[in-house]
Design an enzyme around this catalytic site. Structure first.
Site, short mmCIF file in Angstrom:
data_model
loop_
_atom_site.label_atom_id
_atom_site.label_comp_id
_atom_site.label_asym_id
_atom_site.label_seq_id
_atom_site.Cartn_x
_atom_site.Cartn_y
_atom_site.Cartn_z
N TRP A 20 0.82 -1.22 0.00
CA TRP A 20 0.00 0.00 0.00
C TRP A 20 0.86 1.27 0.00
O TRP A 20 0.35 2.36 0.19
CB TRP A 20 -0.96 0.01 1.19
N GLU A 33 -5.23 1.28 5.97
CA GLU A 33 -5.33 1.88 7.31
C GLU A 33 -6.39 1.18 8.16
O GLU A 33 -6.19 0.94 9.34
CB GLU A 33 -5.63 3.38 7.22
N GLN A 38 -5.49 -2.39 14.91
CA GLN A 38 -5.46 -3.54 15.81
C GLN A 38 -4.96 -4.83 15.15
O GLN A 38 -5.24 -5.92 15.63
CB GLN A 38 -6.84 -3.78 16.43
N THR A 39 -4.29 -4.74 14.01
CA THR A 39 -3.77 -5.95 13.35
C THR A 39 -2.35 -5.66 12.85
O THR A 39 -2.08 -4.58 12.32
CB THR A 39 -4.68 -6.34 12.15
N TYR A 113 -6.89 9.89 13.50
CA TYR A 113 -5.65 9.32 12.97
C TYR A 113 -5.81 8.96 11.48
O TYR A 113 -4.96 9.30 10.65
CB TYR A 113 -5.20 8.07 13.78
N ASP A 131 -0.19 7.83 15.86
CA ASP A 131 -0.65 6.60 16.51
C ASP A 131 0.40 6.25 17.56
O ASP A 131 1.28 7.07 17.85
CB ASP A 131 -0.83 5.47 15.46
N CYS A 185 13.31 1.84 17.11
CA CYS A 185 12.76 2.64 18.22
C CYS A 185 11.58 1.90 18.85
O CYS A 185 10.46 2.38 18.88
CB CYS A 185 12.35 4.03 17.73
N CYS A 191 19.20 2.46 20.41
CA CYS A 191 19.62 3.80 20.00
C CYS A 191 20.97 3.80 19.28
O CYS A 191 21.20 4.62 18.38
CB CYS A 191 19.68 4.72 21.21
N CYS A 194 20.51 3.65 15.66
CA CYS A 194 19.48 4.54 15.09
C CYS A 194 20.10 5.66 14.27
O CYS A 194 21.05 6.33 14.73
CB CYS A 194 18.63 5.11 16.22
#
Ligand code: SF4
Length: 297
Positions: A20, A33, A38-39, A113, A131, A185, A191, A194
């Protein structure tokens, strides 16, 4: 090099190639989205591909019956999301594709969101859709908070504006931050690996080794569990829907109990079962005629 340049350079090298991404098509963005609510990403990928084959356009989806949606959504969970998506498609076919974040937000089933995500990835507005992932990255980077909370969102939004302001690929920055949130993260961040470590206000705290990882960062939602049952009602609801979905002629309610729960007791559990079926009827996920429970037409 500017912080946003470092993040994009890392993203171009390490970012996930998800089906996507790389599109401004609001339909594809919305489907992803809603599925991602929740998945996990890894579970969504195959469902997303199958869905796009079956319902490639707003038009195709708008024409789908409840039963078709429930069959196609099978296995993803939280089935009302599928019906909500179809209802949004009907609205779009009737009234046109919304042209602003506010117009998206006005649609039932679209929260702040999702409206921000559509505005960012489809309309190419400069936003930071917050989120839990983007809150974590933004709150650490700009506020120096190891475990930022929803009360920090306003400040995160403010700082994000200057972060994305000068980037010609501002719409890729939230995607890059999603990937950073899930690979580096994380709850206990790495870190030292990162790309943002020299710009991040929380990095010195983590690198000092003095930050304690909270056991439970997000309060678990309290789920309803019927007396004496092993699982929350949500699991039994899923089993009821599966049992109905697998029988084209439906099933009588007095046979459902044993199918959804080995320990089903006709005397103690019948009212509970009736209530769960009733809730599924209210959510338009099943129909009921006397004893018979079927998929809605
Ligand atoms: S330096 Fe650490 S805390 Fe900051 S963004 Fe990177 S991984 Fe997260």
């Amino acid at each position: 090099m500017k912080p946003w340049q470092k993040l994009l350079r890392w993203f171009d090298r390490e970012g996930r190639k998800l089906p996507w991404r790389g599109t401004r098509d609001p339909y594809r963005i919305l489907v992803s989205e809603i599925m991602l609510q929740q998945t996990q990403v890894s579970r969504v990928i195959d469902f997303y591909r199958a869905w796009m084959k079956r319902f490639p356009t707003w038009n195709a989806l708008a024409k789908a019956s409840n039963a078709e949606i429930i069959h196609s959504w099978a296995g993803l969970g939280y089935n009302r999301r599928g019906l909500a998506l179809r209802d949004i498609a009907k609205h779009v076919v009737h009234d046109g594709v919304p042209k602003s974040r506010e117009a998206w937000l006005a649609l039932k089933g679209i929260g702040p969101y999702t409206a921000d995500a559509l505005a960012t990835f489809s309309l190419h507005e400069r936003r930071w859709p917050i989120d839990t992932n983007l809150r974590r990255v933004g709150g650490r980077l700009w506020l120096g908070k190891p475990y930022p909370q929803p009360v920090d969102d306003e400040r995160i939004r403010k700082y994000s504006a200057s972060f994305i302001q000068h980037s010609p690929r501002f719409y890729d920055l939230p995607q890059a931050a999603f990937d950073l949130a899930t690979s580096i993260c994380t709850k206990t961040p790495a870190c030292s690996m990162c790309p943002m470590k020299d710009d991040c206000l929380a990095a010195p705290k983590f690198l000092s080794g003095k930050v304690k990882t909270p056991k439970q960062m997000v309060k678990k939602s309290i789920e309803r569990i019927h007396h004496g049952k092993k699982f929350p009602d949500r699991i039994y609801r899923g089993r009821i829907l599966k049992a109905v979905r697998e029988r084209s002629a439906g099933i009588d309610i007095d046979r459902l109990g044993q199918i959804v729960d080995d320990a089903f007791d006709n005397k103690q559990d019948m009212v509970w079962l009736e209530q769960m079926v009733q809730r599924l009827v209210q959510d338009h996920l099943v129909s009921r005629s006397k004893q018979r429970v079927t998929l809605p037409r």
